[in-house]
Design an enzyme around this catalytic site. Structure first.
Site, short mmCIF file in Angstrom:
data_model
loop_
_atom_site.label_atom_id
_atom_site.label_comp_id
_atom_site.label_asym_id
_atom_site.label_seq_id
_atom_site.Cartn_x
_atom_site.Cartn_y
_atom_site.Cartn_z
N HIS A 1 0.80 -1.23 0.00
CA HIS A 1 0.00 0.00 0.00
C HIS A 1 0.83 1.28 0.00
O HIS A 1 0.31 2.35 -0.27
CB HIS A 1 -0.92 0.03 1.23
CG HIS A 1 -0.20 0.35 2.51
ND1 HIS A 1 0.53 -0.59 3.20
CD2 HIS A 1 -0.09 1.50 3.22
CE1 HIS A 1 1.05 -0.03 4.28
NE2 HIS A 1 0.70 1.24 4.31
N ARG A 2 2.12 1.20 0.29
CA ARG A 2 2.89 2.44 0.44
C ARG A 2 3.11 3.12 -0.92
O ARG A 2 3.26 2.46 -1.95
CB ARG A 2 4.25 2.14 1.08
CG ARG A 2 4.14 1.62 2.51
CD ARG A 2 5.52 1.44 3.12
NE ARG A 2 6.17 2.72 3.28
CZ ARG A 2 5.99 3.52 4.34
NH1 ARG A 2 5.18 3.17 5.31
NH2 ARG A 2 6.62 4.68 4.41
#
Length: 375
Positions: A210-211
């Site tokens: 998700h980063r």
């Protein structure tokens, strides 16, 4: 003439993301009626944030407005203005922030501006990667906090190296130990979870991505998904609960074909994630929290990041840092081939994050620091 005796100190716990809800839940429980939960709305939606509040048995927060969806500076400014008004109207005895989010920075600045004692939970983390906004947030908060709760001796050493006042640093352990122990579902629930997804114990990979460093470009995200597809093609099931940011990036970059061999799901609740992680042969993630949780769950983790502010899991043998690309698939294959021996070794390796009493220590220190509130 009668005098008013001091009322119990009210502690404002400021947060804005789901990981903060998770990490601060045991502290909020420990503080009990003294806790005043303030959510900046940095990450807020009823489906996910509301579910986390219920799962973690947390009170309804004071919810700020107009913060989420803005750029970083806009988030901090919008939250700071509202927090200053809220704390002026009802002054807390102390403000608690955790980690390195924009909500953390806004809460810290509001406390500092009003002269309210500030507590930083999980102080002293350092990636030394100046490209990370989180690195700037955590450094700034550490240097204005009155009480710095360092999870590990390495975190405390980082603070001392920056000439932070030694008397302000307390080695508390990390609340993640308590969180995992309390929220991990029982064996029957975990068995039902595996059956739901058609998974065999110790026989699958659980992946989360998700980063921004892994989702903001087609090259980075494509490299991660290519290696997850490679793992699945070699015969190991890959369960991939997909973050909304990641799903949008997959669609934007046309990477859907790389998902064909993966078992893609919507994001799962925290307890379900722990239950699934507990029986995975391997975790692959760019999450900071998973780097801590894996040490309590005794599971191996490949950290898909260019740097980490949590080297303890790597140093203890639970994790390895890998870049998106072939190195990820190659190391995953090697670790999966060594699954029984690796799991046996990790089962006897203590977590570097403490004894599960961090929240009790932090609550005691915070209440001692807080200004008494007059009735």
């Amino acid at each position: 003439m009668t005098t008013c005796s001091p009322a119990p100190a009210r502690i404002a716990v400021v947060l804005g993301t789901r990981p903060e809800l998770v990490k601060l839940a045991p502290l909020i429980h420990e503080l009990g009626p003294a806790a005043r939960l303030v959510h900046t709305g940095q990450h807020w939606d009823e489906a996910m944030s509301g579910r986390f509040l219920r799962e973690l048995d947390l009170p309804e927060p004071e919810l700020l407005t107009g913060v989420g969806g803005r750029p970083r500076a806009g988030q901090v400014a919008a939250a700071l203005a509202q927090l200053e008004s809220a704390f002026t109207a009802e002054r807390p005895g102390a403000v608690v922030v955790q980690g390195d989010t924009n909500a953390t920075l806004a809460g810290a600045l509001a406390a500092n501006a009003l002269g309210i004692p500030l507590v930083h939970v999980e102080a002293g983390l350092r990636s030394r990667d100046r490209a990370m906004p989180e690195e700037h947030n955590r450094v700034m908060v550490d240097h204005i906090a009155d009480l710095l709760c360092a999870a590990t001796e390495e975190n405390a050493a980082n603070l001392r190296a920056e000439s932070v006042t030694g008397e302000a640093i307390e080695l508390t352990g990390n609340t993640v130990v308590e969180v995992v122990e309390r929220q991990l579902p029982g064996p029957d629930v975990r068995a039902a979870l595996l059956a739901r997804y058609g998974l065999a114990e110790d026989g699958y990979v659980l992946a989360t991505v998700h980063r921004p460093e892994n989702t903001d470009t087609a090259g980075a995200l494509g490299a991660v998904l290519t290696e997850l597809d490679r793992i699945a093609a070699a015969g190991t099931a890959v369960l991939f609960p997909m973050h909304p940011r990641t799903r949008a990036a997959v669609e934007r970059f046309g990477l859907e074909p790389l998902l064909a061999r993966l078992t893609v799901t919507e994001p799962v609740g925290y307890g379900d994630f722990l239950g699934l992680a507990r029986h995975a042969a391997l975790l692959v993630s760019d999450s900071g929290g998973v780097q801590e949780e894996c040490t309590v769950l005794k599971r191996p983790l490949l950290v898909v990041r260019r740097s980490t502010e949590r080297p303890e899991a790597v140093d203890a043998g639970f994790a390895a840092l890998v870049a998106p690309g072939p190195e990820l698939g190659t190391l995953a294959a090697a670790w999966l081939a060594d699954t029984p021996e690796r799991l046996a070794r990790l089962a006897s390796t203590p977590s570097p994050y403490g004894d599960g009493l961090a929240s009790e220590r932090i609550a005691r220190l915070t209440l001692a620091l807080a200004e008494p509130l007059t009735a």
